[in-house]
Design a protein around this motif. Sequence first.
Motif, PDB file in Angstrom:
ATOM      1  N   ASP A 230       0.827  -1.213   0.000  1.00  0.00           N
ATOM      2  CA  ASP A 230       0.000   0.000   0.000  1.00  0.00           C
ATOM      3  C   ASP A 230       0.857   1.258   0.000  1.00  0.00           C
ATOM      4  OD1 ASP A 230      -2.220  -1.594   0.011  1.00  0.00           O
ATOM      5  OD2 ASP A 230      -2.658  -1.342   2.152  1.00  0.00           O
ATOM      6  N   ASP A 231       1.929   1.242   0.797  1.00  0.00           N
ATOM      7  CA  ASP A 231       2.808   2.416   0.849  1.00  0.00           C
ATOM      8  C   ASP A 231       3.590   2.579  -0.448  1.00  0.00           C
ATOM      9  OD1 ASP A 231       1.850   2.757   3.349  1.00  0.00           O
ATOM     10  OD2 ASP A 231       3.740   2.442   4.413  1.00  0.00           O
ATOM     11  N   ALA A 232       4.009   1.471  -1.033  1.00  0.00           N
ATOM     12  CA  ALA A 232       4.738   1.543  -2.307  1.00  0.00           C
ATOM     13  C   ALA A 232       3.850   2.129  -3.398  1.00  0.00           C
ATOM     14  CB  ALA A 232       5.231   0.155  -2.701  1.00  0.00           C
ATOM     15  N   GLN A 238       1.896   9.290  -5.822  1.00  0.00           N
ATOM     16  CA  GLN A 238       1.896  10.670  -5.335  1.00  0.00           C
ATOM     17  C   GLN A 238       3.209  11.409  -5.533  1.00  0.00           C
ATOM     18  OE1 GLN A 238      -0.253  11.087  -1.736  1.00  0.00           O
ATOM     19  NE2 GLN A 238       0.804  12.953  -1.084  1.00  0.00           N
ATOM     20  N   PHE A 239       4.343  10.684  -5.504  1.00  0.00           N
ATOM     21  CA  PHE A 239       5.624  11.390  -5.461  1.00  0.00           C
ATOM     22  C   PHE A 239       6.532  11.172  -6.671  1.00  0.00           C
ATOM     23  CE2 PHE A 239       4.476  10.923  -0.918  1.00  0.00           C
ATOM     24  CZ  PHE A 239       4.527  12.255  -0.544  1.00  0.00           C
ATOM     25  N   CYS A 240       6.164  10.311  -7.595  1.00  0.00           N
ATOM     26  CA  CYS A 240       7.099   9.990  -8.678  1.00  0.00           C
ATOM     27  C   CYS A 240       6.984  10.891  -9.901  1.00  0.00           C
ATOM     28  CB  CYS A 240       6.919   8.529  -9.102  1.00  0.00           C
ATOM     29  SG  CYS A 240       7.563   7.369  -7.867  1.00  0.00           S
ATOM     30  N   TYR A 258       3.068  20.827  -5.927  1.00  0.00           N
ATOM     31  CA  TYR A 258       4.039  19.764  -6.183  1.00  0.00           C
ATOM     32  C   TYR A 258       4.070  18.786  -5.009  1.00  0.00           C
ATOM     33  CZ  TYR A 258       5.796  22.966  -9.773  1.00  0.00           C
ATOM     34  OH  TYR A 258       5.910  23.797 -10.869  1.00  0.00           O
ATOM     35  N   SER A 259       4.481  17.548  -5.325  1.00  0.00           N
ATOM     36  CA  SER A 259       4.783  16.543  -4.305  1.00  0.00           C
ATOM     37  C   SER A 259       6.175  16.011  -4.606  1.00  0.00           C
ATOM     38  CB  SER A 259       3.754  15.409  -4.328  1.00  0.00           C
ATOM     39  OG  SER A 259       2.496  15.855  -3.880  1.00  0.00           O
ATOM     40  N   ILE A 317       7.471  15.468   0.549  1.00  0.00           N
ATOM     41  CA  ILE A 317       6.886  16.765   0.889  1.00  0.00           C
ATOM     42  C   ILE A 317       5.715  17.015  -0.048  1.00  0.00           C
ATOM     43  CG2 ILE A 317       7.339  19.196   1.327  1.00  0.00           C
ATOM     44  CD1 ILE A 317      10.295  18.604   1.316  1.00  0.00           C
ATOM     45  N   GLU A 318       4.526  16.965   0.493  1.00  0.00           N
ATOM     46  CA  GLU A 318       3.312  17.215  -0.293  1.00  0.00           C
ATOM     47  C   GLU A 318       2.906  18.682  -0.136  1.00  0.00           C
ATOM     48  OE1 GLU A 318      -1.266  15.489  -0.649  1.00  0.00           O
ATOM     49  OE2 GLU A 318      -0.076  15.122   1.151  1.00  0.00           O
ATOM     50  N   ARG A 319       2.754  19.362  -1.269  1.00  0.00           N
ATOM     51  CA  ARG A 319       2.363  20.771  -1.333  1.00  0.00           C
ATOM     52  C   ARG A 319       3.291  21.679  -0.509  1.00  0.00           C
ATOM     53  NH1 ARG A 319      -2.860  18.439  -0.575  1.00  0.00           N
ATOM     54  NH2 ARG A 319      -2.962  19.269   1.545  1.00  0.00           N
TER      55      ARG A 319
END
Length: 679
Positions: A230-232, A238-240, A258-259, A317-319
């Motif tokens: 789930d985390d992968a 979200q981050f790639c 950005y994320s 880092i999200e937003r």
Amino acid sequence: MGDTNGASLIEIDDQKEVEDPFLAFIDYARTVISPEDNENEDEESKRDPSAATTEASGPGWGWIASRILKTCTAYSSGVTAAILLSDLFQAWHEQNKSGMSKKKPELIDQLIKSHRRRRLANTVTIDSIYEKNFLSMNSVLEAVIINADVLPGTNIFMLTLGDFWSSNTIDLYLHRRYYELVETPNGILTKGREVLITGCYLRTAREGFGTPRLLPTEYLVILLDEDQDDDAILIAAQFCSDTFSSVSLDAFNNGTSYSLYARIESIGPLESELKFSTAHRRQIALIDGDGDQLKFILWGEQVIVANLLSVGSVLGIERPYISSLEESAVEGKDEFCLEYGSATHLYLVPTTLQEERVCVALSQNQCQGSKLLGSVAVSQVTLPRDAEGSIDFSNYPFRTNITDIRDKTTGISLYGVVTDILSDPKATGVVFSLKIEDTTGAIWAKLHFTSYWSLGRLGLGHVVYVSGLSCKITKENCLEVLWHEKDEKATFINLSCLPAFLTSSCLHKISTLSQISQQRKPSINICRVKLDEIDQCHYINTRLSHSVCGHFIDEEPSSSSTSSSHGKNLHCSFCRVNCNSNARSEVVRTFHIMITLADEETKLYAWCTGQSASAILQISPDEFCELPEDDQLMYPSSLENEWFLVALAKSGSRNLGSGHRLFHETEASCWEITRALKI
């Protein structure tokens, strides 16, 4: 004199070490604090003597030494063995609650097997919060969400938290900036999620009703595990898509968010100073998968978020808020930097705790005669390793001898005598090199000070304890030993000048003058003596001293407008500063006296200055100078045959590399009275 640019190892004659009372007390204290560790190690060694290994589960040698000296510094009037052992026992069990909790929530027991990260420095346990009924703002909670519910009749989310070291749980009112991570169908703040939290206020139970709860905090970091499916998936989704090179300041200003996902390279204070603000700032250096770098800046109260992060971990880092370097008052080649904005969420993939088995050097058994692990010799110790591959010796159960120091080690503690001191005028910042010697060898260590010399009086022959040393091999293939005053674990204590050593009989033994005259090993020499004679050639001499370092000031004739009112140029050869113009360098008057000491067996010629001289003369330098000249001449005779307890250091007569004599006062005598107490 050795290579002071890259600390060189100098071997000295091997000799059998007579038991030092201070070292013996450290060994004894460890057996008292965690006797079960010694029993377990003995049993393991009996099963396989050739591979006897300890996990260093009890307090390390350096931890015990630092704690004892911290207590001695706080109680100058002296301590007893009972006081020290009580303080050590309480401090160790406050720090290590894991062995005291009997029953944990079932969810915690399921997760604990995969818990393989280093405990953060400011971590507190939930059990300790209940015991103290207190929580400081910079404390860290490494918690697991046991439950996430809405309070009945409200829209307020409450998280029930547990940790890996406690049997208790505690409730946290969730800050509204994180509601979106709970309310959505795939919300991440659910049962079993690990989080790091700081900046909490504790709402205590009122008048015996209710239970303590944690008030909302903005400073929460969500832990991810790349090995969990789930985390992968979350990380990939979200981050790639965003990298540092894809970030545009103009696009951000036009509403793009950005994320970002990057490894933490370093965590430290911001290098540039703000001219019009006193706000604290921290900078986190990040590097993404493409090798590009950016700075993540924390402002004001946000700086406590750095307590949740660790070098080598991966930060999501999200937003983030993106600001220009000019807006953030940050220097650098980049166009912009990242900040912790009001909509920012932080995710962390922490580095797993790496460990390495370290062979215990033969010198541990030969030189220390250590009784830490019973009568069985331990051949290996398991110690943690950081992201750079350096082994952390902070919890090493033995005292580290100088011959045991090697490449890529941190958290080293040394106990030895200072045999040389050099300042480095060419270095950036304030740097001094010290040659420290024990019974196995001698080594140069570079001391990096934050602004100026801050250790007080330190002389040749003084016995010191230094912790927080790091060691590495330089490009020139020299062993370099470094100490940085700003480091959290950095400690430097001059035992020879510590008042509590004279008044704490559990840490010293009284020697005769003849015994210390024949002694060669580094140690603190405590003697009971009487004043036989104060040198009538020098009478009682007063001189100017540099209060920053405690050493004498050179007075040279000068016609410069910056000189003192007496037309003297005041210069400290030790700190290499002009004391006329340096606002921080206070000039004080001090004694410089030569004394013949005597006990029942023999006599010894010594010198002293500073506090020890004032204690012996029982008068301050300023008060002495106010006496009439005849009274000054007669004063020494009134003190003869009075008895004192003194600490003596064999200072010798050494030269600075520049040609300046470091201690003018040592020309006539090699013994210094570093501390004195009238008895």
